[in-house]
Design a protein around this motif. Structure first.
Motif, PDB file in Angstrom:
ATOM      1  N   LEU A 135     -62.638  83.029 -78.620  1.00  0.00           N
ATOM      2  CA  LEU A 135     -63.070  81.997 -79.568  1.00  0.00           C
ATOM      3  C   LEU A 135     -61.872  81.358 -80.270  1.00  0.00           C
ATOM      4  N   GLY A 136     -60.846  82.172 -80.529  1.00  0.00           N
ATOM      5  CA  GLY A 136     -59.702  81.681 -81.290  1.00  0.00           C
ATOM      6  C   GLY A 136     -58.663  80.937 -80.476  1.00  0.00           C
ATOM      7  N   CYS A 137     -58.684  81.074 -79.139  1.00  0.00           N
ATOM      8  CA  CYS A 137     -57.614  80.453 -78.361  1.00  0.00           C
ATOM      9  C   CYS A 137     -58.109  79.461 -77.328  1.00  0.00           C
ATOM     10  N   GLN A 138     -59.416  79.237 -77.245  1.00  0.00           N
ATOM     11  CA  GLN A 138     -59.913  78.320 -76.226  1.00  0.00           C
ATOM     12  C   GLN A 138     -59.595  76.876 -76.583  1.00  0.00           C
ATOM     13  N   SER A 139     -59.474  76.058 -75.555  1.00  0.00           N
ATOM     14  CA  SER A 139     -59.192  74.639 -75.747  1.00  0.00           C
ATOM     15  C   SER A 139     -60.402  73.768 -75.441  1.00  0.00           C
TER      16      SER A 139
ATOM     17  N   ILE B 136     -71.669  76.943 -78.402  1.00  0.00           N
ATOM     18  CA  ILE B 136     -73.018  76.999 -78.955  1.00  0.00           C
ATOM     19  C   ILE B 136     -73.503  78.419 -78.721  1.00  0.00           C
ATOM     20  N   LEU B 137     -73.515  79.215 -79.761  1.00  0.00           N
ATOM     21  CA  LEU B 137     -73.850  80.627 -79.606  1.00  0.00           C
ATOM     22  C   LEU B 137     -75.355  80.800 -79.503  1.00  0.00           C
ATOM     23  N   LEU B 138     -75.768  81.433 -78.429  1.00  0.00           N
ATOM     24  CA  LEU B 138     -77.184  81.668 -78.186  1.00  0.00           C
ATOM     25  C   LEU B 138     -77.508  83.128 -78.410  1.00  0.00           C
ATOM     26  N   GLY B 139     -78.741  83.429 -78.601  1.00  0.00           N
ATOM     27  CA  GLY B 139     -79.133  84.821 -78.794  1.00  0.00           C
ATOM     28  C   GLY B 139     -80.510  84.899 -79.405  1.00  0.00           C
ATOM     29  N   GLY B 140     -80.936  86.117 -79.713  1.00  0.00           N
ATOM     30  CA  GLY B 140     -82.229  86.309 -80.334  1.00  0.00           C
ATOM     31  C   GLY B 140     -83.406  86.132 -79.395  1.00  0.00           C
ATOM     32  N   ASP B 141     -83.130  86.143 -78.056  1.00  0.00           N
ATOM     33  CA  ASP B 141     -84.211  85.929 -77.117  1.00  0.00           C
ATOM     34  C   ASP B 141     -84.842  87.231 -76.630  1.00  0.00           C
ATOM     35  N   ALA B 142     -84.321  88.357 -77.083  1.00  0.00           N
ATOM     36  CA  ALA B 142     -84.851  89.642 -76.636  1.00  0.00           C
ATOM     37  C   ALA B 142     -85.899  90.143 -77.627  1.00  0.00           C
ATOM     38  N   GLU B 143     -86.906  90.819 -77.101  1.00  0.00           N
ATOM     39  CA  GLU B 143     -87.908  91.423 -77.975  1.00  0.00           C
ATOM     40  C   GLU B 143     -87.249  92.535 -78.797  1.00  0.00           C
ATOM     41  N   PRO B 144     -87.653  92.700 -80.060  1.00  0.00           N
ATOM     42  CA  PRO B 144     -87.016  93.714 -80.912  1.00  0.00           C
ATOM     43  C   PRO B 144     -87.050  95.116 -80.309  1.00  0.00           C
TER      44      PRO B 144
ATOM     45  N   LEU C 125     -67.830  77.201 -65.719  1.00  0.00           N
ATOM     46  CA  LEU C 125     -69.070  76.890 -66.437  1.00  0.00           C
ATOM     47  C   LEU C 125     -69.998  76.031 -65.579  1.00  0.00           C
ATOM     48  N   CYS C 126     -69.463  74.958 -65.002  1.00  0.00           N
ATOM     49  CA  CYS C 126     -70.244  74.080 -64.127  1.00  0.00           C
ATOM     50  C   CYS C 126     -69.764  74.304 -62.692  1.00  0.00           C
ATOM     51  N   ALA C 127     -70.458  75.165 -61.974  1.00  0.00           N
ATOM     52  CA  ALA C 127     -70.017  75.535 -60.625  1.00  0.00           C
ATOM     53  C   ALA C 127     -70.022  74.335 -59.682  1.00  0.00           C
ATOM     54  N   GLU C 128     -70.994  73.446 -59.829  1.00  0.00           N
ATOM     55  CA  GLU C 128     -71.089  72.301 -58.911  1.00  0.00           C
ATOM     56  C   GLU C 128     -69.843  71.435 -58.994  1.00  0.00           C
ATOM     57  N   GLY C 129     -69.433  71.079 -60.224  1.00  0.00           N
ATOM     58  CA  GLY C 129     -68.231  70.273 -60.397  1.00  0.00           C
ATOM     59  C   GLY C 129     -66.974  71.024 -59.991  1.00  0.00           C
ATOM     60  N   PHE C 130     -66.946  72.328 -60.308  1.00  0.00           N
ATOM     61  CA  PHE C 130     -65.795  73.155 -59.956  1.00  0.00           C
ATOM     62  C   PHE C 130     -65.603  73.216 -58.442  1.00  0.00           C
ATOM     63  N   LEU C 131     -66.680  73.444 -57.700  1.00  0.00           N
ATOM     64  CA  LEU C 131     -66.579  73.563 -56.244  1.00  0.00           C
ATOM     65  C   LEU C 131     -66.218  72.231 -55.607  1.00  0.00           C
ATOM     66  N   GLN C 132     -66.739  71.132 -56.145  1.00  0.00           N
ATOM     67  CA  GLN C 132     -66.374  69.813 -55.625  1.00  0.00           C
ATOM     68  C   GLN C 132     -64.895  69.544 -55.820  1.00  0.00           C
ATOM     69  N   GLN C 133     -64.383  69.870 -57.019  1.00  0.00           N
ATOM     70  CA  GLN C 133     -62.969  69.654 -57.301  1.00  0.00           C
ATOM     71  C   GLN C 133     -62.091  70.581 -56.467  1.00  0.00           C
ATOM     72  N   ARG C 134     -62.555  71.818 -56.277  1.00  0.00           N
ATOM     73  CA  ARG C 134     -61.792  72.760 -55.453  1.00  0.00           C
ATOM     74  C   ARG C 134     -61.655  72.256 -54.023  1.00  0.00           C
ATOM     75  N   ASP C 135     -62.766  71.775 -53.458  1.00  0.00           N
ATOM     76  CA  ASP C 135     -62.756  71.379 -52.056  1.00  0.00           C
ATOM     77  C   ASP C 135     -62.078  70.035 -51.829  1.00  0.00           C
TER      78      ASP C 135
ATOM     79  N   ARG D 217     -72.136  82.081 -71.578  1.00  0.00           N
ATOM     80  CA  ARG D 217     -73.401  81.883 -72.292  1.00  0.00           C
ATOM     81  C   ARG D 217     -73.184  81.159 -73.616  1.00  0.00           C
ATOM     82  N   ALA D 218     -72.052  81.417 -74.255  1.00  0.00           N
ATOM     83  CA  ALA D 218     -71.757  80.765 -75.534  1.00  0.00           C
ATOM     84  C   ALA D 218     -71.667  79.258 -75.391  1.00  0.00           C
ATOM     85  N   ASN D 219     -71.347  78.788 -74.212  1.00  0.00           N
ATOM     86  CA  ASN D 219     -71.267  77.343 -73.981  1.00  0.00           C
ATOM     87  C   ASN D 219     -72.456  76.819 -73.210  1.00  0.00           C
ATOM     88  N   GLY D 220     -73.564  77.584 -73.211  1.00  0.00           N
ATOM     89  CA  GLY D 220     -74.818  77.041 -72.716  1.00  0.00           C
ATOM     90  C   GLY D 220     -75.221  77.430 -71.319  1.00  0.00           C
ATOM     91  N   SER D 221     -74.425  78.246 -70.610  1.00  0.00           N
ATOM     92  CA  SER D 221     -74.821  78.639 -69.262  1.00  0.00           C
ATOM     93  C   SER D 221     -76.071  79.508 -69.308  1.00  0.00           C
TER      94      SER D 221
END
Length: 349
Positions: free
Chosen positions: A110-114, A119-127, A238-248, A323-327
């Motif tokens: 969290l402190g060094c990312q560019s 967007i922190l997600l959570g609270g979706d599990a039953e207690p 995070l976005c595999a589709e864009g990543f794979l297109q750019q890789r190839d 997950r913090a960024n929406g995956s």
């Protein structure tokens, strides 16, 4: 033997069934505050509340110190405690150590990312699905939350006092990896470049495993270290589709001249397979997979790492960052003939 301070830390981690000791309370308070105020890290220095950034980093350092103390306590306890006491308390301490490895690395991330603020997600599990105690509360605070239980493993029968450090990729790591094409990978072989044979073996393997992530998605790469140095990695996009297109379309054409086909002559089978990766047509990922599991992950561990808890912490940390960024789902690509990586993922669960 354990010092008085270490015994006090041990007691504060256990304390009472529905109350935490001071050490555990500090850990939870720091983690909650750091998670809730992570946006303050990106505040420009000229902003009216620019002091929030340094304040966040100061608290992050305090949290890192507490995590390191607990990890050190775990190692010392395994080395010092009597057998009966060790096997009574070890499962709980082992769980806490593993969770703090992941939580500490996530806060560092969290402190060094560019990239944009998460967007922190959570609270979706039953207690009722959450585990109790300090472990359960730390788990609930990680973005991946209850999904940690996907990687459930019982504590090892033979506890190890090995110390581990889990952290995000640093710029210096990328420079070293680019220069040496070495680094941690799932075969566990070190790769100092001593001659032509190595150029077609370990560096090609490391380039196949990590090269595209280091170039195109370094912000989702984590490193595990033990006393012998780097021993594991986790990388993601995070976005595999864009990543794979750019890789190839751009990364592979640019990297192919560095690994000509004839470089594999006389190399081990694993090195030859790695070289083929740069020249073969990459397999297409079906669109339904990309729609349901939008992120790509890849993990590897050196054979000397026998503690599956460290592998689990590595996976949890990467999944928390994504997950913090929406995956909402991840997948990995494994060759049907790559028995080493297939075995690793199977053991991970």
């Amino acid at each position: 033997p354990l010092t008085l301070g270490e015994v006090r830390m041990l007691v504060e981690l256990f304390y009472l069934p529905y109350h935490h000791g001071p050490l555990a309370q500090h850990l939870l308070e720091h983690f909650r505050c750091l998670r809730a105020n992570s946006l303050s890290v990106g505040i420009p220095a000229t902003a009216p509340d620019a002091c929030e950034g340094p304040r966040w980093r100061s608290r992050a350092q305090s949290f890192q110190l507490l995590c390191a103390q607990v990890c050190s306590l775990y190692s010392r306890f395994v080395s010092s405690a009597g057998r009966a006491l060790l096997y009574d308390l070890h499962p709980y301490l082992w769980d806490i150590r593993n969770m703090l490895l992941a939580a500490s690395a996530f806060i560092l991330w969290l402190g060094c990312q560019s990239i944009t603020a998460p967007i922190l997600l959570g609270g979706d599990a039953e207690p009722w699905a959450r585990r109790g105690g300090l472990f359960g509360e730390l788990q609930a605070l990680l973005p991946v939350g209850n999904s940690c239980d996907l990687f459930y493993h019982p504590p090892p029968l033979f506890p190890s006092s090995q110390l581990y450090l889990l952290r995000p990729l640093l710029p210096l790591d990328k420079v070293r990896a680019t220069a040496r094409r070495g680094g941690p990978h799932h075969s566990g072989q070190s790769s100092p470049l001593h001659g032509p044979r190595q150029l077609s073996g370990a560096p090609a393997l490391a380039g196949r495993l990590l090269g595209s992530f280091l170039s195109l998605s370094p912000e989702y790469t984590f490193v595990l270290e033990d006393e012998g140095g780097p021993c594991g990695y986790a990388a993601g996009a995070l976005c595999a589709e864009g990543f794979l297109q750019q890789r190839d379309s751009s990364w592979l054409p640019a990297i192919r001249p560095k690994y000509p086909r004839n470089l594999g002559a006389g190399a081990p089978a694993l090195g030859q397979e790695a070289l083929l990766f740069f020249h073969a047509e990459p397999p297409a990922v079906p669109l339904p997979v990309l729609q349901r599991f939008p992120s790509l992950v890849q993990l590897g561990m050196a054979p000397r790492v026998l503690d599956v808890g460290a592998c689990r912490s590595l996976a949890i940390c990467l999944l928390s960052a994504l997950r913090a960024n929406g995956s909402r789902g991840v997948f990995c690509q494994v060759s049907a003939t790559d028995w080493q990586q297939l075995s690793f993922y199977s053991k991970l669960g």
